[in-house]
Design an enzyme around this catalytic site. Structure first.
Site, PDB file in Angstrom:
ATOM      1  N   ALA A  84       2.352   1.300   3.309  1.00 16.28           N
ATOM      2  CA  ALA A  84       2.981   0.066   3.851  1.00 16.28           C
ATOM      3  C   ALA A  84       3.419  -0.894   2.952  1.00 16.28           C
ATOM      4  O   ALA A  84       2.948  -1.214   2.178  1.00 16.28           O
ATOM      5  CB  ALA A  84       1.860  -0.687   4.755  1.00 16.28           C
ATOM      6  N   GLU A 133       9.807  -7.899  -3.132  1.00 20.28           N
ATOM      7  CA  GLU A 133       9.626  -9.156  -2.417  1.00 20.28           C
ATOM      8  C   GLU A 133      10.552  -9.098  -1.021  1.00 20.28           C
ATOM      9  O   GLU A 133      11.573 -10.039  -0.800  1.00 20.28           O
ATOM     10  CB  GLU A 133       9.766 -10.293  -3.053  1.00 20.28           C
ATOM     11  CG  GLU A 133       8.660 -10.335  -4.295  1.00 20.28           C
ATOM     12  CD  GLU A 133       8.248 -11.756  -4.682  1.00 20.28           C
ATOM     13  OE1 GLU A 133       8.604 -12.630  -4.083  1.00 20.28           O
ATOM     14  OE2 GLU A 133       8.046 -11.885  -5.931  1.00 20.28           O
ATOM     15  N   GLY A 134      10.664  -7.900  -0.291  1.00 20.32           N
ATOM     16  CA  GLY A 134      11.621  -7.960   0.562  1.00 20.32           C
ATOM     17  C   GLY A 134      12.678  -7.144   0.395  1.00 20.32           C
ATOM     18  O   GLY A 134      13.733  -7.746  -0.389  1.00 20.32           O
ATOM     19  N   GLU A 191       0.915  -1.089  -0.011  1.00 23.84           N
ATOM     20  CA  GLU A 191      -0.160  -0.003   0.138  1.00 23.84           C
ATOM     21  C   GLU A 191       1.001   1.225   0.096  1.00 23.84           C
ATOM     22  O   GLU A 191       2.296   1.083   0.321  1.00 23.84           O
ATOM     23  CB  GLU A 191      -0.771  -0.162   1.215  1.00 23.84           C
ATOM     24  CG  GLU A 191      -1.784  -1.217   1.380  1.00 23.84           C
ATOM     25  CD  GLU A 191      -2.611  -1.245   2.464  1.00 23.84           C
ATOM     26  OE1 GLU A 191      -2.663  -0.488   3.132  1.00 23.84           O
ATOM     27  OE2 GLU A 191      -3.670  -2.030   2.448  1.00 23.84           O
ATOM     28  N   PRO A 192       0.333   2.292  -0.506  1.00 21.25           N
ATOM     29  CA  PRO A 192       1.063   3.709  -0.281  1.00 21.25           C
ATOM     30  C   PRO A 192       1.990   3.843   0.953  1.00 21.25           C
ATOM     31  O   PRO A 192       2.904   4.372   1.075  1.00 21.25           O
ATOM     32  CB  PRO A 192       0.146   4.568  -0.656  1.00 21.25           C
ATOM     33  CG  PRO A 192      -1.023   4.001  -1.343  1.00 21.25           C
ATOM     34  CD  PRO A 192      -1.012   2.534  -0.797  1.00 21.25           C
TER      35      PRO A 192
HETATM   36  C1  LIG Z   1       8.970  -3.232  -9.910  1.00 14.65           C
HETATM   37  C2  LIG Z   1       8.099  -3.378  -8.422  1.00 14.65           C
HETATM   38  C3  LIG Z   1       7.283  -4.274  -8.513  1.00 14.65           C
HETATM   39  C4  LIG Z   1       6.178  -4.684  -7.534  1.00 14.65           C
HETATM   40  N1  LIG Z   1       5.361  -5.520  -7.504  1.00 14.65           N
HETATM   41  C5  LIG Z   1       4.535  -5.978  -6.250  1.00 14.65           C
HETATM   42  C6  LIG Z   1       3.408  -6.749  -6.473  1.00 14.65           C
HETATM   43  O1  LIG Z   1       3.103  -7.183  -7.627  1.00 14.65           O
HETATM   44  N2  LIG Z   1       2.397  -6.910  -5.360  1.00 14.65           N
HETATM   45  C7  LIG Z   1       2.995  -6.228  -4.282  1.00 14.65           C
HETATM   46  O2  LIG Z   1       2.298  -6.473  -3.287  1.00 14.65           O
HETATM   47  N3  LIG Z   1       3.988  -5.372  -4.035  1.00 14.65           N
HETATM   48  C8  LIG Z   1       4.681  -5.041  -5.282  1.00 14.65           C
HETATM   49  N4  LIG Z   1       5.868  -4.042  -5.032  1.00 14.65           N
HETATM   50  C9  LIG Z   1       6.114  -3.314  -3.892  1.00 14.65           C
HETATM   51  C10 LIG Z   1       7.212  -4.005  -3.025  1.00 14.65           C
HETATM   52  O3  LIG Z   1       7.133  -5.180  -2.596  1.00 14.65           O
HETATM   53  C11 LIG Z   1       7.523  -2.834  -2.047  1.00 14.65           C
HETATM   54  O4  LIG Z   1       8.029  -1.789  -2.567  1.00 14.65           O
HETATM   55  C12 LIG Z   1       8.723  -3.296  -1.020  1.00 14.65           C
HETATM   56  O5  LIG Z   1       8.174  -4.369  -0.169  1.00 14.65           O
HETATM   57  C13 LIG Z   1       9.244  -2.187  -0.258  1.00 14.65           C
HETATM   58  O6  LIG Z   1       8.055  -1.529   0.306  1.00 14.65           O
HETATM   59  P1  LIG Z   1       7.841   0.125   0.069  1.00 14.65           P
HETATM   60  O7  LIG Z   1       8.183   0.431  -1.066  1.00 14.65           O
HETATM   61  O8  LIG Z   1       6.823   0.454   0.863  1.00 14.65           O
HETATM   62  O9  LIG Z   1       9.208   0.827   1.161  1.00 14.65           O
HETATM   63  P2  LIG Z   1       9.328   1.143   2.481  1.00 14.65           P
HETATM   64  O10 LIG Z   1       8.791  -0.257   3.340  1.00 14.65           O
HETATM   65  O11 LIG Z   1       8.664   2.352   2.882  1.00 14.65           O
HETATM   66  O12 LIG Z   1      11.026   1.035   2.758  1.00 14.65           O
HETATM   67  C14 LIG Z   1      11.678   2.339   2.601  1.00 14.65           C
HETATM   68  C15 LIG Z   1      13.079   1.886   3.054  1.00 14.65           C
HETATM   69  O13 LIG Z   1      13.279   1.574   4.422  1.00 14.65           O
HETATM   70  C16 LIG Z   1      13.773   0.384   4.585  1.00 14.65           C
HETATM   71  N5  LIG Z   1      13.423  -0.022   5.869  1.00 14.65           N
HETATM   72  C17 LIG Z   1      12.161  -0.178   6.350  1.00 14.65           C
HETATM   73  N6  LIG Z   1      12.074  -1.293   7.340  1.00 14.65           N
HETATM   74  C18 LIG Z   1      13.570  -1.316   7.760  1.00 14.65           C
HETATM   75  C19 LIG Z   1      14.011  -1.635   8.827  1.00 14.65           C
HETATM   76  N7  LIG Z   1      13.511  -2.530   9.812  1.00 14.65           N
HETATM   77  N8  LIG Z   1      15.460  -1.848   9.015  1.00 14.65           N
HETATM   78  C20 LIG Z   1      15.999  -1.245   8.011  1.00 14.65           C
HETATM   79  N9  LIG Z   1      15.615  -0.729   6.961  1.00 14.65           N
HETATM   80  C21 LIG Z   1      14.293  -0.695   6.930  1.00 14.65           C
HETATM   81  C22 LIG Z   1      13.568  -0.420   3.376  1.00 14.65           C
HETATM   82  O14 LIG Z   1      14.630  -1.322   3.038  1.00 14.65           O
HETATM   83  C23 LIG Z   1      13.697   0.773   2.297  1.00 14.65           C
HETATM   84  O15 LIG Z   1      15.113   0.855   1.949  1.00 14.65           O
HETATM   85  C24 LIG Z   1       6.655  -3.857  -6.267  1.00 14.65           C
HETATM   86  C25 LIG Z   1       7.705  -3.028  -6.176  1.00 14.65           C
HETATM   87  C26 LIG Z   1       8.300  -2.545  -7.427  1.00 14.65           C
HETATM   88  C27 LIG Z   1       9.472  -1.532  -7.124  1.00 14.65           C
END
Ligand SMILES: Cc1cc2nc3c(=O)[nH]c(=O)nc-3n(C[C@H](O)[C@H](O)[C@H](O)COP(=O)(O)OP(=O)(O)OC[C@H]3O[C@@H](n4cnc5c(N)ncnc54)[C@H](O)[C@@H]3O)c2cc1C
Lengths: 388, 360
Positions: free
Chosen positions: A136, A369-370, A133-134
């Site tokens: 999470a 995926e993480g 989500e935007p």
């Molecule tokens: C090309 C692409 C395809 C995708 N496809 C899908 C899909 O099909 N389905 C789906 O559900 N999602 C999808 N995603 C989403 C993807 O899973 C998320 O972008 C990803 O899990 C990271 O979440 P976020 O973008 O909210 O970043 P955030 O969670 O906001 O993270 C921001 C930064 O903070 C860091 N961070 C967060 N927590 C910690 C911690 N505890 N310790 C240290 N660092 C931390 C992260 O590593 C990152 O660097 C896709 C994303 C991309 C880019």
């Protein structure tokens, strides 16, 4: 010890190689040039269907047990596919990411209804899994999309983003919470079929790379789905099962994502070596040393992916290895693409070379995926008991 | 020792930063999309004196040195590096003109650029000197420029200027699109001017490298600043992501590397301004910027997670552009070569002897 690759796997890899060269690579380059996903009616998807892709593993009445060595076999294929184009691989029709969850948790009726059409699909069909989500992503327990029961329906409300293939999917497996204050325990997955009133506002994002497939945001506004659309049905076990199901979808995939990254890194390195040979740069020690170092790193990352998959096949725990595979694969693929840019020199600036595309594509591998950080958190929990 | 920036330069930095914030930053994506900057912007840039920062006094320029240019480049590039390159018509091609001949050559280059369509001079650094009396055939795969008035070829001891017979082929480009992008071809072209002087060539090369390095500093700074701010606002697991130690340390490393690279650039620029050759120092400064850019650019995207991968945020652009920038002025390998040769020739890399002001 035995590092020999089975004949059957080698044959399958060879198949992927042919298909990759003929179809995947050109489709990926086309999408990158256009700067938008391959349209639903793109001839590539029909060819891909004829080629035997876009199908489910599921067969009515068949047992869920996988065949021996399946994970390692899948790893080699994933590496080879991504070598040719990882974006196209994800764009491919098929039940995609949620298939594993449905196989593991779905009722027989759900498998029939949602995977059935993928046995012998009449046209390219897609499905997708919507967690992010935007607000999470990494913190998947913090999702805000809600589901509440109203008479004979579940009512979903919320917003999802970056969901691969969402606007073209027959159905979306949506992760939602029954009670946001209960964290992960209250999460469940719901089948939401395309066209359901309340499902809409699809917006395809403009991405830096992996342009062949759509990453799409959408909203659920009082979106009503029948009670039976709850994955696993009403009688499924309570507790963390919903969240765990979702996490399982990701866990199983980690070494595979690592392997895809390895494939992309290998592609970048191959191109770089080819260029260095053509231009004579390969004679320079400085270049040779960097190529040696990179090929060593890619090889070791591949071995870690292999070991993580082998543990899956042995039905042994692989939490550490799976995270290592994902983290290291993503890292080396970016490094390989970066090295490629340096070897290309000015050619890298043209914006027309495959390595330049790979430089953009590989970046996503450390996010999806993480993220790399989350993999390290997982490993640190294992190694030093890092508290949550 | 004094790390303070002189008042005059400080004022210059401040006004440049203001110009960048008002005119460049908000139009970054527009410039990228249009593959050019508007005439109005060019006029504003010239009016502020930014076009004539290093132009000799005799041509009514400010005749400031390398340090001033590096400070200005960083400010502009932090806002929109593609535009910064587009606006600087002579770019690093100014340096051979300045170092080999001086005002007359600079005036000539300016004339070439100021036709009815604004054009730019492009610098290409070469491994070997050209025979200036032989026709020149050459293909340059990429230059960040669209309308090319002239090509300055700079070898180890000689520079050749080519004005006629330059064919350009537009390119999609991986970054710096605001500056345009083309492949250049010369077929049996003739050098209209040429100069030979090893010391001048060496200084011209050093100044060109700092021109690139300082542009890189700007982009790296933009990445560091944007991602640090974002990390302070975005929350996961109940706290700002910046407060997860894994990310906090990354942010610290990024800022540390930026500061380290910046000081190398400033010291090298200062040495050049003292009249030194500063060949090793400039090469080192560029190498440091390129090495840091390898991971700072991608880390900026990483800190934004999935959002960083989308064109809605500037970090993906930074990541592409800083890498592309590092290809200019011969890029990493040419700089390594220069630095390596200097070391081979016995240049003591950590010599603390102060410059005499008379050059090396
Ligand atoms: C090309 C692409 C395809 C995708 N496809 C899908 C899909 O099909 N389905 C789906 O559900 N999602 C999808 N995603 C989403 C993807 O899973 C998320 O972008 C990803 O899990 C990271 O979440 P976020 O973008 O909210 O970043 P955030 O969670 O906001 O993270 C921001 C930064 O903070 C860091 N961070 C967060 N927590 C910690 C911690 N505890 N310790 C240290 N660092 C931390 C992260 O590593 C990152 O660097 C896709 C994303 C991309 C880019």
């Amino acid at each position: 010890m035995d590092f020999l690759i089975p004949q059957e796997t080698l044959k399958a890899v060879e198949e992927v190689r042919k298909w990759g060269r003929d179809a995947m690579r050109p489709a990926g380059l086309e999408a990158d040039r256009l700067g938008s996903p391959l349209p639903v009616d793109h001839p590539y998807f029909h060819r891909s269907l004829e080629h035997g892709e876009g199908r489910t593993k599921w067969r009515p009445g068949a047992s869920a047990a996988g065949r021996p060595g399946a994970a390692v076999h899948a790893m080699w294929l994933a590496e080879e596919g991504a070598y040719w184009d990882r974006g196209v691989m994800v764009a491919n029709p098929g039940p995609g990411l949620p298939e594993a969850s449905v196989l593991a948790q779905g009722t027989e009726e759900q498998k029939e209804k949602y995977l059935g059409p993928f046995i012998e699909p009449d046209r390219p069909r897609w499905a997708c899994f919507a967690m992010t989500e935007p607000s999470a992503g990494s913190d998947a327990a913090a999702i805000k999309t809600t589901a509440h029961k109203d008479g004979h329906a579940w009512v979903l409300n919320g917003a999802k983003c970056f969901i691969g293939g969402a606007s073209r999917s027959d159905w979306i497996l949506v992760q939602a919470t029954l009670d946001a204050s209960q964290g992960r325990n209250a999460q469940r997955s719901f089948f939401v079929e395309q066209g359901t009133p309340g499902l809409g506002d699809f917006k395809i994002e403009k991405k830096m790379g992996l342009k062949a497939y759509e990453s799409t945001s959408f909203t659920l506004q009082s979106c009503r789905v029948p009670l039976e659309n709850l994955l696993g049905g009403e009688s499924r076990p309570k507790g963390q099962a919903g969240f765990k199901t979702a996490m399982r979808t990701f866990n199983a995939g980690r070494p595979i994502i690592g392997a895809m990254a390895v494939g992309m890194g290998r592609a970048a390195l191959d191109e770089a070596i080819h260029f260095a040979q053509e231009t004579g740069l390969i004679k320079r020690e400085r270049i040779r040393d960097r190529i040696e170092c990179m090929s060593r790193k890619i090889r070791s990352a591949r071995l870690i992916c292999l070991r993580a998959c082998w543990l899956v096949d042995q039905q042994r725990p692989n939490v550490m290895e799976a995270s290592m595979a994902k983290a290291l694969g993503a890292q080396v693929s970016q490094q390989a693409a970066g090295l490629g840019l340096e070897i290309l020199g000015n050619v890298a600036g043209t914006g027309t070379h495959l390595i330049e595309k790979l430089y953009r594509d590989t970046k996503a591998m450390d996010i999806v995926e993480g993220t790399g950080q989350i993999q390290r958190v997982i490993m640190a929990r294992q190694l030093v008991g890092l508290p949550r | 020792m004094d790390f303070r920036i002189e008042d005059e330069l400080h004022l210059l930095v401040e006004t440049t930063a203001l110009f960048g914030a008002q005119k460049l930053a908000s139009n970054e994506r527009v410039h990228e999309h249009q593959r050019s900057v508007g005439d109005n912007l060019q006029d504003a840039y010239t009016e502020m004196g930014l076009a004539d920062l290093e132009t000799p006094d005799s041509l009514e320029g400010a005749e400031l040195g390398s340090l001033a240019k590096c400070l200005v480049n960083e400010e502009l590039a932090a806002c929109d590096v593609g535009a910064a390159i587009a606006l600087d018509r002579l770019g690093p091609a100014l340096y051979p003109a300045l170092e080999f001949q001086g005002a007359a050559a600079v005036a000539h280059l300016q004339d070439l650029c100021n036709g009815s369509i604004p054009r730019r001079v492009v610098l290409v650094i070469e491994e070997t000197d050209r025979d200036p009396h032989q026709p020149i055939s050459l293909h340059v795969d990429w230059v960040p420029a669209q309308d090319v008035a002239a090509l300055m070829l700079l070898g180890p001891t000689r520079a050749c200027l080519v004005v006629d017979g330059i064919e350009t082929q537009p390119l999609p480009a991986s970054g710096l699109r605001a500056a345009g992008a083309s492949a250049l071809t010369l077929t049996d072209a003739l050098a209209t001017e040429h100069w030979t002087d090893p010391a001048a060539a060496s200084r011209a090369q050093a100044r060109s490298r700092l021109w690139v390095a300082s542009m890189m500093l700007g982009v790296l700074r933009a990445t560091c600043d944007f991602s640090r701010r974002y990390a302070g606002e975005r929350e996961t697991f109940g706290k700002p992501i910046a407060h997860h130690q894994g990310l906090a340390f990354l942010i610290v490393e990024m800022n540390m590397a930026l500061e380290a690279a910046r000081l190398l650039v400033h010291e090298a620029a200062w040495r050049l301004d003292q009249g030194e050759e500063a060949s090793l120092e400039s090469a080192s400064a560029l190498i440091e910027c390129i090495e840091s850019a390898r991971w700072i650019g991608p880390s900026g995207v990483q800190i934004l997670g999935g959002h960083g991968f989308m064109a809605d945020y500037p970090v993906e652009k930074h990541m592409r552009e800083v890498r592309t920038l590092g290809l200019m002025a011969g890029g990493l390998d040419a700089a390594l070569e220069t630095a390596g040769r200097k070391l081979e020739a016995g240049a003591p890399p950590l010599d603390i002897a102060m410059p005499t002001g008379e050059g090396e």
